[in-house]
Structure formats: C-alpha cells, structure tokens
Scaffold this motif. Structure first.
Motif, PDB file in Angstrom:
ATOM      1  N   THR A 156       1.776  -1.342  -0.508  1.00  0.00           N
ATOM      2  CA  THR A 156      -0.332  -0.020   0.522  1.00  0.00           C
ATOM      3  C   THR A 156       0.894   1.033   0.163  1.00  0.00           C
ATOM      4  N   LEU A 157       0.170   2.765  -0.888  1.00  0.00           N
ATOM      5  CA  LEU A 157       1.093   3.536  -0.454  1.00  0.00           C
ATOM      6  C   LEU A 157       0.213   4.489   0.572  1.00  0.00           C
ATOM      7  N   VAL A 158       1.344   5.170   0.904  1.00  0.00           N
ATOM      8  CA  VAL A 158       1.095   5.526   2.313  1.00  0.00           C
ATOM      9  C   VAL A 158       1.211   6.923   2.228  1.00  0.00           C
ATOM     10  N   ASP A 159       0.304   7.868   2.746  1.00  0.00           N
ATOM     11  CA  ASP A 159      -0.221   9.612   3.227  1.00  0.00           C
ATOM     12  C   ASP A 159       0.852   9.573   4.257  1.00  0.00           C
ATOM     13  N   LEU A 190       2.146   6.110  17.475  1.00  0.00           N
ATOM     14  CA  LEU A 190       1.251   5.518  17.094  1.00  0.00           C
ATOM     15  C   LEU A 190       0.611   5.162  18.888  1.00  0.00           C
ATOM     16  N   GLY A 191       1.958   5.079  19.719  1.00  0.00           N
ATOM     17  CA  GLY A 191       0.992   3.809  20.888  1.00  0.00           C
ATOM     18  C   GLY A 191       0.833   2.248  20.208  1.00  0.00           C
ATOM     19  N   SER A 240      -1.732   5.743  10.475  1.00  0.00           N
ATOM     20  CA  SER A 240      -2.036   5.483  11.645  1.00  0.00           C
ATOM     21  C   SER A 240      -3.238   4.340  11.618  1.00  0.00           C
ATOM     22  N   GLU A 241      -3.403   4.085   9.746  1.00  0.00           N
ATOM     23  CA  GLU A 241      -4.093   2.994   9.732  1.00  0.00           C
ATOM     24  C   GLU A 241      -3.323   1.907   9.152  1.00  0.00           C
ATOM     25  N   GLU A 269      -0.320  -6.471  12.126  1.00  0.00           N
ATOM     26  CA  GLU A 269      -0.954  -8.008  11.786  1.00  0.00           C
ATOM     27  C   GLU A 269      -0.107  -9.439  10.927  1.00  0.00           C
ATOM     28  N   PHE A 270      -0.445  -8.816   9.636  1.00  0.00           N
ATOM     29  CA  PHE A 270       0.624  -9.310   8.893  1.00  0.00           C
ATOM     30  C   PHE A 270       1.917  -9.832   8.850  1.00  0.00           C
TER      31      PHE A 270
END
Length: 566
Positions: A55-58, A119-120, A85-86, A93-94
């Motif tokens: 995935t790309l990330v902003d 991000l905790g 954060s998403e 998880e992956f």
C-alpha cells in the motif's frame, strides 16, 4: 543410527520458519524526521509465498524532488492513500509471529519501530534478519563486491528487478534471501537459531560456550548461569530449557550485559518444572535467594512500599516498608506510594501534617494548611477526635473495598478545579487519583487471593491433560500435571498431601511475596483456568476499585490527548 539430533532439537527448522520480507519507501533517511510513503511485504515459508501486503501511505507532508525522482512516488499518488495510523496496525497484524527480513534492516525496522512508538503500539520485538549482513557473511568480496540489493538480485537471478518501489524490492529480497539460505544450508545451518548464530555479531566466546546447553532437556523449567566461583550470575525461565539457553549463544542475544554474563559463565544448572507457573515462581524465589548480578528485577521480593495509618488519637498517613493490617500496598516505588498517599489525603480528609497530636487539650497554632482549607486543625483543638474519625473510617472502607465514597469526593474535587480553570492542579490530582485507583485495585485483588488458606486450580495443557496448582495464602505450595488419560483427582490429592505448609502472618498479604502472588493471580485469570476446590470462596469486595475502571480509561484517554497536544 542413534544419537543424531533432529532439526527440532537443534531449534526452529528454517523450512518451517515464516519470514515476512518487507521494504519501505520514505521521504528521507531519518526515521524521526521523515515519513513512510509505501509498504511492501511478502510472507514466505518453505520457499512458498503465503501472501503479500502492499500500500501507498499518505506521509502528511511534501515529498522532496530527489525522492520523487528515485522512487517515482509523487504527492498526487499518495494524496488519496491511507495514513500511517491506518496502515501500521494492518502491517503489524500481517507480520505477527514471523521473522522480519529486510535489506539493510536497520533502516526499515527503525522506521517501523519509531512509528509504533509515535502511534502508541507496542513494538513486538520480532527476530530480524538483515540480508545485507547475511550477504557479507556468506559471500566473498570477489563474488559480491557490492551487497546492494540490485547487485545481489542480479547475482541470484531474482525474478523481480528492484526498482525502488516497496513491493518490487521486497519480492527481489525474497529471492536474495532464498539464495543466501541455500548457501548457509550447505554449511550446516538448518535452524533459525543457527542462522542467527551464524551472523557476525556472535562472538567467538558465545560460539564456544554453546556446549553448555547440550545436556539440558527440552522441558519447562528454570536455568541458572553460574560463574567461575559457583556464584549464580543469572536466573531465567523457559518453556523449553535447551532451546532457550542455546539462544544466549547466538546473535539473537544482543544485550551487552547478558553477553558479558555469558562470557563469565562456566556452567548452566537447571530445575525441571511441571508447567510455566511453577517455573515463574521458582525463578522469582531463586532470584530473591541468590540476588544474581545480571538479573535486574525481583532481587528483593519483600522490598515494597505501604501506605499506613499511624497509631495515635488523630492518625495520619505514613510510608512504611512493613505491611500492616489495613495498609494500602504493595506499591512498587516510593513515587507511586507518595502519589497514592497524596490522593488518599485529599479524598478522605486525613490530616496531611506530620505533627503528633495528643488526645487531650491540643493547643498548637494552626499552620498554613489550615488557612488553605486543607486541614481542620485538630492540632489547635478545632476538630475533636470524634469529628476526625469519619475520615479514618472513609480511608479504611476505601482500602477494604467497603465503599468508594472517598473516590467520588476526589472526582468532585477534580471537576471543581477544572471549573475554576486551575487546570494544572486538576491534572495533577487526576493523575494521582489514577495511581490510587490502580494501587487499590491491585491491592484488593492480591489480598483477596492471599486470604484463602488453600485454593486448587487446573488449566488444560493443550494436549488433553491438566496442569494443577495448589495455592496457600498467595503462595504456590505444590504443582503437577495429569497427562491425557491419567485420572486427575488422584493427582490432585497427591499434590495436596505433599504441598508446602504455609503459616500466614499479617494481613493483607499474610506474608506472601507480592510478585509471587501477582504471578499466580495472572495464571488464575487466564482463559480456561478452573477452580477445583477452595477452603473459602474466592471473591473480591462488591465496591472494589475495579468498579472504577471506566473512569481510568477516560483519564488515560485524556492524558494521552494532552501529551499529543503538548
């Protein structure tokens, strides 16, 4: 042929190890100042691809022109992409439970670790393999003058050409990894532990001392590293003694302190245990008995703080090291104990001064605390012992879990401070109240278990059998197992008959070491644990501090938001 070790005995076979090979694209080289723009990962096991993640990330910032020229990732491409954060929790998880692999792993892992901290998310501390380091270890300078990904991909005829895009580079790294694993396999490296041990970080001393683990069994228990004078250097626990101790002689052990310990060690003793709980308890007891130089925790099992009322006509709160009936504790540090004591003082009206006040005709001059309305000045005779006693009762009832009126009083004080715009004072009071609630909750849970003369619990062992623990006044008195097919109750009866005799002392913990009782409590609270029998019901007070968990969650959320804004 007998005596030959299987791959399982040597460690985790490489053919059964799940690797997540990943690559990142970023806005720059600093994991603190720059941001991730793309994730690419491939999950493989035994040479087979199990899945891919891309995935790309902003990055929520601009991308420098030189980075755009290198990767081809533009600001327009990432404008509609999900934010970190998403993406981060999905990647974690992956990759969960897998060995992370990256080319120049320090760079990529550094970005992910920093993202977790920001991000905790707890960093899962996975095993990491760097194909650059492995390549330099395996390949000669003549064969591979450069260990850049493009050079190694060409050397191993990778099906995918690396192009500075995350998924393509991860796919190329998979082929490089497999090529390198074939090389080390011919050298006898067949397990994950041996692969980690093959990397350059392993010292000659570590390799030579691998023989110290040869006679250890593949069973749960406790191990003790001993030095040249028979002194205990370090105590640890393991579900598989032989496998765990072998890891100290590989590059997987990166802690300088423990490498130093390994260099001093001349022998490893062990104690086989029935199951994990017995191993954890024995570890605590051995650390407390030997106080090994290289263990950092649990050396003083009774070295805790307690908040107790003094024995005088107008009792006040004091910090003590010895538990007393009705005291709040154990608390792990003096700072926590002081915060809890301040909160108790504000919540109950217990006088905050340290003056000893006689029962009759007190005549001292009121101090500044009285002028600030933080004390009713019993020292000056402005409050009688009868008028003072409700504060003592509120504190006693709060610690015992009879009611939480004092916590409601403290909550109201926080609201009043906020209304008056005394925000710093409100935050301090809120944080102290959080410490108090957590301290009360832990104390009440430990005390509820420690007061029981005998409790017998069982847990399924995962193979159709049972693990048993006989617990007396918060201490493990006996432990055993009933394998599948063995009648469990005769085993229980035998364990009870041979269990350690425990003589209780002073409440609230009746002499039990706090860490041991806490360890037992965690084991009892795990899903699947069953009570076999108990001399008295195991219960917690109806108005225990646990009823304030929703308030704690709101306070923690507010604190996190405050730190983020700061």
């Amino acid at each position: 042929m007998t005596g030959q070790l299987t791959f399982d005995e040597l460690g985790t076979p490489l053919r059964e190890t799940t690797f997540v090979v990943f690559d990142l694209e970023t806005t720059g080289g600093s994991h603190e100042a720059d941001a991730i723009t793309e994730f690419g990962a491939v999950k493989v096991r035994g040479g087979r691809v199990l899945g891919e993640f891309a995935t790309l990330v902003d990055p929520e910032r601009g991308i420098p022109p030189e980075v755009v020229a290198l990767t081809g990732i533009t600001e327009v491409m990432v404008s509609a992409a999900p934010r970190l954060s998403e993406v981060l929790p999905a990647f974690l998880e992956f990759a969960a439970g897998s060995v992370l692999v990256a080319h120049n792993a320090g760079f990529d892992v550094g970005f992910v670790r920093s993202a977790c901290a920001r991000l905790g998310y707890a960093w899962p501390k996975p095993t990491v393999v760097c194909t650059v380091k492995l390549g330099r270890r395996v390949l000669s300078r003549e064969e591979a003058p450069s260990c850049r990904l493009s050079a190694l991909a060409a050397l191993f005829r990778a099906e995918t050409v690396p192009i500075h895009r995350a998924l393509a580079d991860a796919r190329a790294t998979v082929d490089v990894l497999h090529g390198l694993l074939e090389r080390v396999g011919s050298l006898g490296v067949q397990s994950l532990e041996e692969l980690i041990g093959y990397l350059p970080e392993v010292t000659d001393t570590q390799r030579r001392k691998r023989t110290l683990a040869e006679d250890l069994p593949n069973e749960p228990g406790v191990y003790l590293f001993r030095g040249p004078s028979e002194e205990v250097l370090y105590v640890g626990t393991a579900s598989d003694l032989r496998r765990r101790v072998r890891q100290y002689f590989t590059a997987g052990e990166t802690r300088r302190r423990l490498r130093e310990m390994v260099a001093l060690a001349v022998r490893v003793d062990h104690v086989v245990c029935a199951h994990s709980l017995e191993a954890e308890v024995r570890e605590l007891r051995l650390i407390g008995a030997h106080k090994p130089a290289y263990n950092r925790r649990s050396k003083n099992p009774h070295n805790a703080w307690w908040v107790a009322l003094t024995d005088e006509p107008f009792p006040r709160l004091s910090l003590v090291r010895t538990p007393r009936e009705g005291a709040l504790g154990p608390l792990r540090s003096r700072t926590l104990a002081e915060d809890a004591m301040h909160a108790l003082t504000q919540a109950t009206g217990i006088r905050p001064c340290s003056v000893r006040i006689p029962a009759r005709a007190p005549s001292a001059t009121p101090c500044a605390l009285a002028e600030l309305d933080r004390c009713k000045a019993p020292c000056a005779g402005l409050q009688t012992a009868a008028e003072y006693s409700p504060s003592v009762e509120d504190l006693t009832n709060l610690v015992a879990g009879a009611h939480t009126t004092a916590l409601h009083t403290l909550e109201t004080r926080i609201l009043d401070l906020s209304t008056a715009r005394r925000y710093e004072e409100a935050r301090t009071t809120r944080d102290r109240m959080s410490t108090l609630i957590r301290s009360l909750d832990r104390a009440q849970r430990l005390s509820s278990l420690a007061r029981i003369a005998e409790l017998i619990a069982a847990r399924p062992d995962g193979t159709g059998g049972w693990e048993f623990a006989v617990i007396r006044h918060g201490r493990l008195a006996s432990a055993g197992t009933a394998p599948r097919g063995v009648p469990p109750m005769p085993v229980v009866d035998a364990l009870v008959a041979s269990a350690e005799t425990v003589f209780p002392t002073t409440a609230p913990l009746y002499g039990a070491p706090p860490e041991e009782t806490a360890t037992i409590l965690r084991w009892l609270n795990r899903p699947g644990t069953r009570l076999v029998r108990t001399t008295t019901p195991w219960s917690e007070p109806a108005h225990a501090a646990a009823t304030w968990h929703p308030w704690l969650e709101r306070a923690d959320h507010a604190r996190t938001r405050q730190y983020t804004q700061d």
